[in-house]
Design an enzyme around this catalytic site. Structure first.
Site, PDB file in Angstrom:
ATOM      1  N   ASP A 168       0.973  -1.300  -0.043  1.00 45.85           N
ATOM      2  CA  ASP A 168      -0.125   0.034  -0.217  1.00 45.85           C
ATOM      3  C   ASP A 168       1.004   1.076   0.084  1.00 45.85           C
ATOM      4  O   ASP A 168       1.824   1.385  -0.685  1.00 45.85           O
ATOM      5  CB  ASP A 168      -0.935  -0.136   1.081  1.00 45.85           C
ATOM      6  N   HIS A 205      -3.480   5.754   4.128  1.00 49.20           N
ATOM      7  CA  HIS A 205      -4.264   4.739   3.662  1.00 49.20           C
ATOM      8  C   HIS A 205      -3.687   3.260   3.980  1.00 49.20           C
ATOM      9  O   HIS A 205      -4.257   2.338   4.431  1.00 49.20           O
ATOM     10  CB  HIS A 205      -4.219   4.727   2.153  1.00 49.20           C
ATOM     11  N   SER A 413     -11.070  -0.921  -0.573  1.00 55.00           N
ATOM     12  CA  SER A 413      -9.947  -1.019   0.025  1.00 55.00           C
ATOM     13  C   SER A 413      -9.904  -1.494   1.313  1.00 55.00           C
ATOM     14  O   SER A 413      -8.875  -2.275   1.721  1.00 55.00           O
ATOM     15  CB  SER A 413      -9.254   0.447  -0.055  1.00 55.00           C
TER      16      SER A 413
END
Length: 477
Positions: A168, A205, A413
């Site tokens: 990520d 994220h 996600s």
């Protein structure tokens, strides 16, 4: 997805990759992004065949300039693909690329004879899929706690814990101040804030995803790779190499969590990660991949490998459930290639650590209702970091909020690490060392189902997850 919204997000991605001219495909349909003027081919004899065939096609049909067809250097990585330029990438705008389309068409007969694909666009792989996230993160008070909450136990602390690799955006500098991430290590997030101290788009994220895995499976060893640190985007020809680098750094994990991908208008995968996927199939690692946020049944890669022969036990594709867990989230991709669904709407996890509050800018667009036509309060009513506020493209002063640790966020996600956590937790609780066997047993034991577009699908619901009632939407001020 509405075309205008796609083009708003396209501009965000283009700004994050300023040296790569991008096009929207196919033919401006807004399904995916790709590098203009370039195609991919496997190195060696196939690359030469592609180069010669495209040059001959342009010579015969004047669909391009034959002298511009050239190889952009040798293959320099384990992905086994090379870039072949077929036109000047600086010509024209982003509305498709006739030269690339012509190059693909030129190889159609050859590919039919050999029975496999030999050429491909160089797609943009991104954590926001077709450049449109489910929504943007919303600050949550620290005392609200994460959702799913941190499990008290997933079995006795093992000497040989399940190993999860998250590919990520990297970890925020103060992530260790969030206690559930005590067993987490990995790459640091690059350039967390801009010169004005504003949190960059998609920063946090990777930290958010690691926090979800840690909440569901607290005894898991988590490593976060920052392979997608460039605003969550990477070109397909680099993606395979970055995946190889990620597993080489610490060995092949039990579970690889990937919340990124792209559609490509095909049903046979991505050429740029073909070498990685074939090696993955021969390893014991399980790839758990996000199904994407396009609200579509079109295959999304690499998640859709779960539906290809030979990969059934290698890949789990995960769609998102809405906040109440009873149905699919409006943005979630769907279809038979999506093998399981997990909560993915309004989850709460750590966006940053708790040491330093950081500001984030929201710029709202003019969507007051769900763009997919759903009547419950979906993520379309959440803040958007689009930079476009009105139909005529004018902007106004944005809103600014402060993150002090926790955030609420939606998207496939985040359904993905919830599923990863449940697999890792099952491995620990039941002493199953094979992650693929653990997945089979976990799915066999599923007792919860949800409705997605009329189909009843397995729902992976962590015991500590708290559903949120879906209510009618309210207009955004």
């Amino acid at each position: 997805m509405a075309p205008r919204r796609f083009h708003e997000q396209f501009r965000q991605i283009q700004r994050s990759m300023p040296d790569v001219p991008l096009a929207v495909g196919p033919d401006d349909a807004g399904e995916f992004l790709y590098e203009k003027g370039v195609v991919l081919a496997r190195e060696g004899e196939e690359a030469q065949v592609v180069e010669d065939t495209v040059r001959g096609h342009f010579t015969t049909f004047a669909a391009g300039v034959p002298d511009r067809v050239r190889r952009l250097g040798p293959a320099a990585n384990r992905s086994g693909v090379v870039r072949i330029q077929v036109s000047d990438p600086g010509e024209g705008d982003a509305a498709g690329d006739p030269a690339v389309t012509g190059a693909l068409r030129a190889l159609s007969a050859v590919q039919g004879r050999v029975g496999r694909r030999m050429v491909s666009r160089n797609h943009v792989v991104h954590i926001a899929v077709n450049a449109c996230p489910g929504d943007e993160p919303v600050p949550v008070a620290r005392d609200a706690g994460p959702n799913p909450a941190v499990a008290e136990t997933d079995g006795d602390p093992p000497g040989d814990a399940a190993r999860v690799l998250v590919v990520d955006t990297g970890l925020m500098h103060d992530y260790r101040s969030y206690p559930p991430l005590a067993r987490t290590v990995g790459d640091a997030q690059v350039a967390e804030c801009d010169d004005d101290g504003i949190l960059q788009q998609y920063c946090g994220h990777g930290t958010f995803i690691a926090g979800l895995v840690a909440a569901v499976a607290p005894h898991t060893d988590i490593t976060v790779s920052g392979a997608l640190n460039d605003a969550g985007a990477v070109l397909e020809h680099e993606f395979g190499e970055k995946l190889f680098d990620a597993v080489d750094a610490g060995g092949w994990p039990d579970v690889l969590s990937l919340s990124a991908g792209t559609s490509n208008g095909r049903t046979d995968g991505l050429l740029g990660i073909d070498a990685f996927m074939r090696e993955l199939r021969d390893r014991g690692t399980l790839l758990v991949a996000a199904a994407g946020n396009n609200g579509s049944a079109t295959p999304f890669w690499p998640a859709a490998y779960a539906d290809l022969p030979g990969y059934e036990d290698t890949v789990l594709s995960v769609g998102a459930l809405r906040a109440d867990g009873e149905a699919g989230a409006c943005f979630s991709n769907h279809g038979g290639w999506v093998k399981a669904y997990a909560p993915g709407e309004r989850l709460t996890s750590a966006l940053t650590g708790f040491e330093t509050p950081v500001p984030y800018v929201y710029q709202h667009s003019t969507y007051d209702a769900c763009r997919y036509g759903f009547t419950y309060a979906c993520t379309c009513n959440h803040p958007r970091h689009t930079g476009v506020l009105s139909e005529d493209g004018t902007t106004a002063k944005p809103d600014q909020v402060m993150f002090e640790g926790l955030a609420q966020w939606s998207g496939t996600s985040f359904a993905t690490p919830v599923a990863v956590g449940m697999i890792a937790s099952y491995m620990t609780a039941h002493g199953v060392r094979d992650p693929r066997a653990a997945l089979r047993q976990l799915l066999d034991d599923v007792t919860e189902f949800a409705e997605v577009r009329g189909a009843h699908v397995p729902a992976l619901l962590p015991p500590t997850w708290r559903p949120v009632r879906a209510t009618a939407p309210t207009a955004r001020p």
